[in-house]
Design a protein around this motif. Structure first.
Motif: not given
Lengths: 309, 799
Positions: B331-343, B414-424
């Motif tokens: 899964t791309s980081l951008a797609d991972h990042a989408k899941k942040l709206s559930r956290i 761009q970096a900011a939008r992806l920086c928390k993606a790895d949390l999921v």
């Protein structure tokens, strides 16, 4: 008149048979600690601790020594039979000794010896691991027992159950049976374990089951029906509580807990909802334990006048 | 004199608790002895998984006898007095001693046997022992009053000079018997005395010295690595942990499948360390080797069997890690990042996705405003050093060729939008401490720009003091934006650190902000940024709490906040119909009241940081007291220039002159020309000022007085004239230098006042009989004071 042929059981062979390992543990705990050897609880549950012989019997002042195998279901751990270590259905061996005897560690180590683990050949360690089950309102201190770096047993002194102090404290031992057997039999894949000494493997018994149940847990189970089941278990628990039958209520709490795990595996519970569902299960389990303790207290107090809940 | 041995034996004590338990035992024992009047000599403590022990050397066999003397009535005092005294001390008249015509009661308290003191002390220590977590056990636990210990307590050895000190606690009686190694020694072990304790146990395969086991593990692990031509990756935490898990430590080296080395080395190291407490090794070229070192607690019959068991466990763990590593990359980081709206980030602040949105905006803005640039001020050429001027806004950032058209601002966003993606991701779910690092790996694997991958990896930095402070511009923008947002957001919902409570680590985050700004010489006014970030967070907070869907929220907030959100909070927010105005209003008021609190909080953190860096706290106060400064770089430049100045002779003397002037002004209660109205007879000097009829009168009078002060009605004395001239020259020079941020120049301008002010005090009488002269001279001193004060509040400087 001819006498019936005398039956003499064959010696156990825990190093080459999964079932012999279990039978050896039964022999051991029956003889060494006077345990009642129970059969598994006939409900789906995530851990042996949910068995009423553990949770409910941990409450109250009366001594209680029991040992039993409990099948455990963890739907999210399913791997379709493809992972050598992970299963959605596996066995725990539970020993509960109340009050905890002063030689409980020695007894435990002796039981390892009985199934073939020599502590000078294998590095046995007691590594801090405290246990807590918010669902049951329970916690305890203890260890995970390592054998050459592998966790083979959870060892806990229960301090609270259902929100009540354990008086007296029970010692709980939970052996991971498949892991231990893999270790003792020197097998790298759980499905290669010898189930008995007659050529039946663990895979023969469970591989197809793992494949189908993984698929059902993750893909098939009707989520609407599960949500419905959850609601019904919750309602029935309340019904049983109000009717003054807390053991029946507790069973419904166990049922709700498992249905919740299935919903988790189906991925239909969001992060936010998760906490709320867990809270509901916790509420059922605790209420049941509380009601059980309240119902039994007069009897307990009669036998143990000094004792208070 | 005798040596004392205490051993408290129990079931396995958690490794992490042993070092502290040793200290606690020594402290409790020493306190108890001191209280009993026994001299405390050398105390040595020991801890293993199964015992906590102490040896105290050279204890006396008894406490000293004490003679207590109480003064009574005079001889010949009334009988009632004597009777009362006898009752009090419990003696008869014959037992009193008479000295110089006064009765004394002398009570001889014999010394107590040390053994008796110890017999009381031991149970008291056990009951008072501060274990972080303790438990009940066994049949006695039928009552909750039963003894508590870290794990079941099974034996006590108490030997004074080789003799058992008899005591008992909860059915456990003291003796001289202990147990050796759980597997290498069977049956009880008898201890003769303190002197033989260590060696007797060593013979039973127990090394009681914690530090000796540490040494064995440290050296043994290095040795087995060296034998395999590898270098051990030193890890003192693991040494201590393994020492706490063993009584007879034996380090063993094993190998794992080389194929696992595809997984990032940090992951392997963490898996080995956290889950299995294994060391890892490096090859001679510095790469991670496919080897581990485990520490067994036995001399195994065949060490290869133990190693093989451990290898299997590690292999299972590493397969899990590799599974996560591969799974996450599907899964791309951008797609991972989408899941942040559930956290949920915090229940009052909405989701992590909301936070990411705020951080992305701020990171972009920091670049677009030219606050973070591609080439920051080189350190040493900043402020106070010769005059840099703030740079113009970087409104049209030029993309660098390597970025394929992306500007610094684009990359930061761009970096900011992806920086928390790895949390999921699975990996960070398993190992939260890999946050950032995994995101960096996944970004690089995805082929994102290197600066972006690095920014994702490093944006949590600096984590605590001594950690590297980022300098790569994209990383700086994201790191600063992330931390500023966190601190602002929590202050906005009134979650401020109090006392020792700082659950969101806002102090650490603030320190990170200070360090980023200083290290990179970032020029920014914190006030507007903080206000803006408060409002953004507040908007998300109100959204999270008051709206069902983000569309509703969006519509509502657009209408509410509009473009001019700062004003909107006060006015339009509360006119909006669709949500609970009272609640929103209350929340907004609490939030905005925290803006100045946050700026003060930053100032406090900066003070702490500077103090630790060795800057005099009074100088920090002198500059901070001026207030209104939210540009940290400028503020520190001024502090540093001041520090340089006050240590010169000019500085010291000017400070003395300043204090003298300030004291006179205070003593004379000088309130300026206007204040002199008091002498017209009104009790309240400004009572009439607000009277509309009087206003023009007063204004005219004031104008006269100011004119008089400027154009002296008398000929000034030479020293007075010299000070006026010096001030005329220095005050504007200093002010201009401050304006231009040339603080050293400002100090130099002040330095020219030193000789004139000294001479003025020497030659001129301030308190002249002529009221005009007095007023003019006081006004002159006030001018001097104010000129100095514009550079720093010299009043706060010590000396």
């Amino acid at each position: 008149m001819s006498a019936a042929p005398l039956y003499k059981p064959a010696p156990r062979d825990p190093a080459r048979s999964f079932q012999d390992m279990i039978l050896t543990l039964h022999d051991f705990w029956s003889a060494e600690a006077g345990c009642v050897i129970l059969q598994p609880y006939d409900m789906r549950m995530g851990a042996g601790t949910f068995h009423t012989a553990t949770t409910l019997r941990a409450l109250g002042p009366e001594p209680w020594n029991a040992a039993f195998v409990q099948p455990c279901r963890r739907p999210t751990d399913g791997r379709y039979g493809e992972n050598p270590n992970r299963l959605q259905h596996y066995y725990q061996y539970q020993v509960i000794l109340k009050p905890s005897p002063s030689d409980i560690q020695e007894l435990y180590l002796k039981s390892l010896g009985a199934i073939g683990i020599d502590p000078l050949a294998h590095d046995i360690r007691f590594v801090e691991d405290d246990w807590e089950s918010p669902t049951l309102g329970a916690w305890g201190l203890g260890w995970e027992v390592w054998c050459d770096g592998m966790e083979v047993t959870q060892f806990t002194y229960f301090q609270q159950m259902g929100g009540f102090d354990c008086k007296p404290v029970a010692g709980e031992l939970t052996y991971g049976l498949e892991r231990l057997a893999m270790y003792i039999q020197g097998v790298d894949n759980v499905y290669d374990l010898a189930f008995n000494s007659s050529g039946v493997s663990y895979g023969d018994v469970f591989l197809e089951n793992e494949r189908q149940m993984s698929k059902w847990n993750f893909e098939v189970a009707d989520t609407d029906a599960l949500f419905d089941l959850f609601a019904k278990a919750e309602a029935e628990c309340r019904n049983a509580l109000s009717a003054g039958v807390p053991i029946a209520a507790y069973e419904q709490a166990v049922e709700a807990s498992h249905v919740f795990n299935l919903l988790q595996a189906r991925g239909v519970i969001s992060v936010q909802e998760r906490a709320s569902y867990m809270g509901r299960v916790r509420d059922l389990a605790r209420s049941s334990c509380e009601a059980y303790a309240a119902k039994m207290t007069p009897e307990w107090s009669a036998k143990y006048p000094e004792w208070v809940l | 004199m005798a040596d004392f041995l205490l051993e408290l034996r129990c079931e396995e004590i958690p490794a992490r608790m042993q070092p502290k338990a040793k200290e606690d035992l020594a402290r409790l024992f020493a306190d108890a002895l001191a209280k009993a009047g026994l001299p405390v000599g050398e105390i040595e403590t020991f801890a293993t998984p199964r015992r906590l022990a102490l040896i105290a050397k050279d204890l006396p066999l008894a406490t000293e006898a004490v003679s207590e003397e109480t003064k009574g009535p005079k001889v010949g005092a009334p009988p009632q007095a004597l009777e009362g005294f006898l009752r009090k001390v419990g003696l008869t008249a014959e037992q009193l001693t008479e000295r110089d015509g006064v009765y004394f009661a002398v009570v001889e308290k014999p010394g107590r046997e040390t053994a008796a003191v110890l017999a009381e002390t031991i149970p008291a220590i056990i009951r008072a022992f501060p274990w972080p977590k303790s438990m009940r056990w066994g049949a006695a636990s039928l009552s909750t009053e039963s003894l508590r210990w870290v794990r079941p307590l099974s034996g006590i050895i108490a030997l004074l000079d080789g003799a058992v000190v008899p005591c008992e606690i909860d059915g456990i009686a003291s003796g001289r018997t202990t147990m050796g190694h759980r597997f290498h020694h069977s049956g009880p072990v008898e201890i003769a005395d303190a002197g033989s304790y260590i060696e007797t146990l060593r013979a039973a395969h127990v090394i009681v010295h914690f530090s000796e086991r540490c040494t064995l593990i440290r050296n043994g692990a290095a040795k087995v690595a060296a034998e395999a031509s590898l270098t051990l990756v030193a890890d003192e935490g693991l040494v201590i942990e393994n020492a706490g898990l063993t009584e007879w430590p034996v380090p063993l080296l094993g190998r794992f499948d080389e194929a696992f080395l595809d997984v990032p080395p940090e992951v392997i190291q963490l898996t080995a360390r956290v889950n299995q407490k294994y060391f890892v090794c490096q090859t001679p070229d510095g790469n991670l080797a496919n080897a581990f070192v485990c520490t067994a607690n036995i001399d195994a019959i065949d060490p290869a069997v133990v190693v093989d068991g451990n290898r299997k466990v590690l292999a299972a763990r590493l397969s899990d890690a590799r599974f996560f590593w591969e799974q996450d990359q599907k899964t791309s980081l951008a797609d991972h990042a989408k899941k942040l709206s559930r956290i949920t980030f915090h229940e009052k602040l909405g989701t992590v996705a909301d936070k990411v949105e705020r951080v992305a905006k701020l990171a972009r803005w920091l670049c677009e405003e030219g606050i973070v640039t591609d080439s920051p001020f080189p350190p040493g050429e900043g402020l106070g050093m010769g005059g840099a001027t703030p740079r113009p806004s970087n409104t049209h950032p030029q993309p660098l060729p390597s970025r394929e058209g992306a500007s610094l601002a684009d990359l930061a966003e761009q970096a900011a939008r992806l920086c928390k993606a790895d949390l999921v991701t699975e990996m960070v779910g398993e190992f939260p401490e890999l946050q950032g690092l995994m995101g960096g790996y996944y970004a690089a694997k995805e082929g994102l720009p290197q600066e972006v991958a690095e920014a994702i990896r490093d944006h949590y930095k600096p984590v605590g003091q001594g950690d590297d402070v980022p300098t790569a511009p994209v990383t700086v923008a994201v790191s600063l934006a992330d931390k500023l947002d966190t601190v602002c957001a929590f202050f906005a919902i009134n979650e401020r650190p109090t006392g020792s409570k700082d659950p969101f680590a806002l102090r650490r985050q603030s320190l990170g902000i200070m360090e980023l700004i200083q290290k990179n010489n970032l020029r920014l006014g914190l006030h507007p940024i903080v206000s803006n970030q408060f409002i953004q967070a507040l908007a998300d907070s109100i959204t999270a709490r008051l709206f069902k869907t983000s569309e509703d929220a969006d519509k509502a907030l657009r209408a509410v906040f509009g473009e001019d959100y700062e004003d909107a909070l006060d006015k339009r927010l509360f006119e909006f119909a669709d949500f609970d105005k009272t609640e929103a209003e209350a929340q907004a008021k609490i939030a905005m009241a925290n803006v100045p609190r946050l700026l003060d909080f930053f100032a406090d953190r900066l003070k702490v940081q500077q103090r630790e860096a060795g800057v005099r706290h009074d100088l920090i106060d002198a500059v901070f007291a001026l207030g209104g400064e939210d540009d940290l770089v400028r503020l520190l430049a001024r502090v540093h220039a001041l520090q340089a100045f006050v240590t010169t002779e000019d500085g010291t003397n000017l400070l003395a002159g300043y204090k003298r002037a300030a004291n006179i002004l205070k003593k004379e209660d000088w309130r300026g020309i206007e204040g002199e109205i008091a002498q017209t007879g009104e009790e309240d000097p400004l009572a009439m000022v607000d009277d509309p009829d009087l206003a023009p009168v007063i204004a005219a009078k004031m104008a006269d007085r100011h004119a008089a002060a400027e154009h002296l009605s008398y000929t000034p004395e030479p020293a007075e004239k010299a000070l006026i001239d010096a001030l005329d020259a220095a005050a504007p020079r200093a002010a201009q230098a401050v304006e231009g941020e040339k603080f050293a120049d400002a100090m130099a301008a002040l330095a020219t006042l030193r000789a004139p002010i000294d001479r003025f005090f020497e030659e001129v009488t301030v308190n002249d009989a002529d009221a005009n002269k007095r007023a003019a001279r006081l006004a002159l001193l006030a001018r001097f004071r104010d000129a100095v004060h514009r550079v720093a509040d010299f009043n706060r400087i010590e000396g």
